[in-house]
Design an enzyme around this catalytic site. Structure first.
Site, mmCIF file in Angstrom:
data_model
loop_
_atom_site.group_PDB
_atom_site.id
_atom_site.type_symbol
_atom_site.label_atom_id
_atom_site.label_comp_id
_atom_site.label_asym_id
_atom_site.label_seq_id
_atom_site.Cartn_x
_atom_site.Cartn_y
_atom_site.Cartn_z
ATOM 1 N N HIS A 31 -7.901 -5.127 -1.107
ATOM 2 C CA HIS A 31 -6.641 -4.486 -0.741
ATOM 3 C C HIS A 31 -5.978 -5.165 0.467
ATOM 4 C CE1 HIS A 31 -3.796 -1.227 -0.957
ATOM 5 N NE2 HIS A 31 -4.046 -0.824 0.284
ATOM 6 N N ASP A 81 -9.421 -4.622 -5.571
ATOM 7 C CA ASP A 81 -8.768 -3.476 -4.937
ATOM 8 C C ASP A 81 -9.014 -2.214 -5.757
ATOM 9 O OD1 ASP A 81 -7.114 -1.738 -3.569
ATOM 10 O OD2 ASP A 81 -5.274 -2.890 -3.882
ATOM 11 N N SER A 111 0.828 -1.197 0.000
ATOM 12 C CA SER A 111 0.000 0.000 0.000
ATOM 13 C C SER A 111 0.874 1.265 0.000
ATOM 14 C CB SER A 111 -0.963 -0.033 1.191
ATOM 15 O OG SER A 111 -1.972 0.935 1.052
#
Length: 323
Positions: free
Chosen positions: A296, A264, A168
């Site tokens: 995600h 995601d 991320s």
């Protein structure tokens, strides 16, 4: 006798990202996730041992180092420098999301892992976190001849096999660190590859699903970058939108592993990253894994699902068969 009184904290909220953080008028922040800390030590399920080290007392920069139970004195292990996610504003390497994951990753890939606890925004706006990670990489490199401050790295680390990895926002930082390393190589380490797990990239112009069903999600996720980046560069800052960075191709290694997830909201940004690197002629090899039916950073929350197993196996192969 003198009395001292603690100044009461303001209760007026000036900014809130629902479910993640509240910023108060006096500047203090209340984080709503990633605040539960787990201690270092020996993990009962993997046998991995970890410890905390201070890199810079001045900036409170620290790291947690992990070694697998299979470690032996006569074999050096690849060095994995890991940078956690959390939108630049929450989480840490010691949280209940990351500590178990790094135990699992260290055991499965048979590496010595250095997980960096960089400064978070908005108290420390970008590029503070990026600079912390660069400093941490320099600190790791100081062990290449066996004379660094940490004995595990001195004795176990193979500095000819160094990898940067993150998820991320951490994957965003990893890309930036790869570019920085390519432009300004650090003596003592050989960067074999970078691993970008569900990278958090963005931009002003919506792409792919961001134009339609993901429009509201894009607006929500853009808040994180805007909160930590008070400058006028906005969503097209080259740190956030690699497409706007003329140095994008400078990643200083020969291999990249890019992982995306089908559900995601950042999937299309990951695909655009791959497309741009290939179209612009990055000379290395970019491998991609897409996890079908997953969202995600799903692997942080379930290490044993089939898709998580495939992802961790792919990471292990990428590191240990790097040539």
């Amino acid at each position: 006798m003198s009395l001292t009184f603690e100044t009461p904290k303001s209760d007026e909220i000036v900014h809130e990202i629902v479910g993640f953080i509240r910023v108060y008028k006096d500047g203090h922040c209340e984080r709503l996730v990633g605040t539960n800390k787990l201690p270092a030590g020996i993990d009962s399920s993997t046998g991995v041992e970890s410890k905390d080290v201070v890199i810079s007392p001045e900036t409170n920069l620290s790291a947690r180092i992990y070694i697998p139970k299979t470690v032996t004195a006569d074999r050096k292990l690849p060095v994995l420098i890991y940078i956690h996610g959390g939108g630049f504003i929450v989480e840490s390497t010691t949280s209940s999301d990351y500590h178990p994951t790094l135990n699992y990753l260290t055991a499965g890939s048979n590496v010595i892992t250095v997980s960096v606890d960089y400064r978070l925004g908005p108290e420390n706006p970008v590029p503070a976190g990026y600079n912390d990670c660069w400093e941490a990489i320099h600190w790791v490199a100081s062990h290449d001849t066996g004379g660094g401050p940490d004995p595990w790295l001195n004795n176990i680390g193979d500095f000819q096999k160094v990898f940067f990895a993150g998820d991320s926002a951490g994957a965003n930082i990893v890309h930036s660190m790869g570019v920085r390393f390519g432009l300004d190589p650090i003596a003592g380490i050989n960067l074999k590859g970078v691993l970008l797990l569900h990278p958090y990239f963005g931009g002003v112009v919506a792409i792919g699903s961001e134009r339609e069903k993901g429009k509201e999600m894009k607006a929500f996720m853009d808040q994180f970058w805007n909160l930590v980046n008070p400058s006028v560069t906005g969503l097209d800052d080259p740190l956030f939108n690699p497409e706007k960075d003329p140095r994008m191709l400078g990643v200083g290694c020969s291999r990249i592993l890019l992982c995306v997830a089908e559900l995601d909201s950042f999937r299309d940004r990951g695909l655009l990253y791959k497309e741009m690197m290939e179209k612009k002629g990055w000379p290395g090899k970019l491998e991609m894994l897409e996890s079908k039916g997953e969202d995600h950073v799903f692997f942080l929350f379930d290490h044993t699902s089939e898709n998580a197993r495939i992802l961790f196996d792919t990471i292990c192969t990428f590191i240990n068969h790097s040539g």
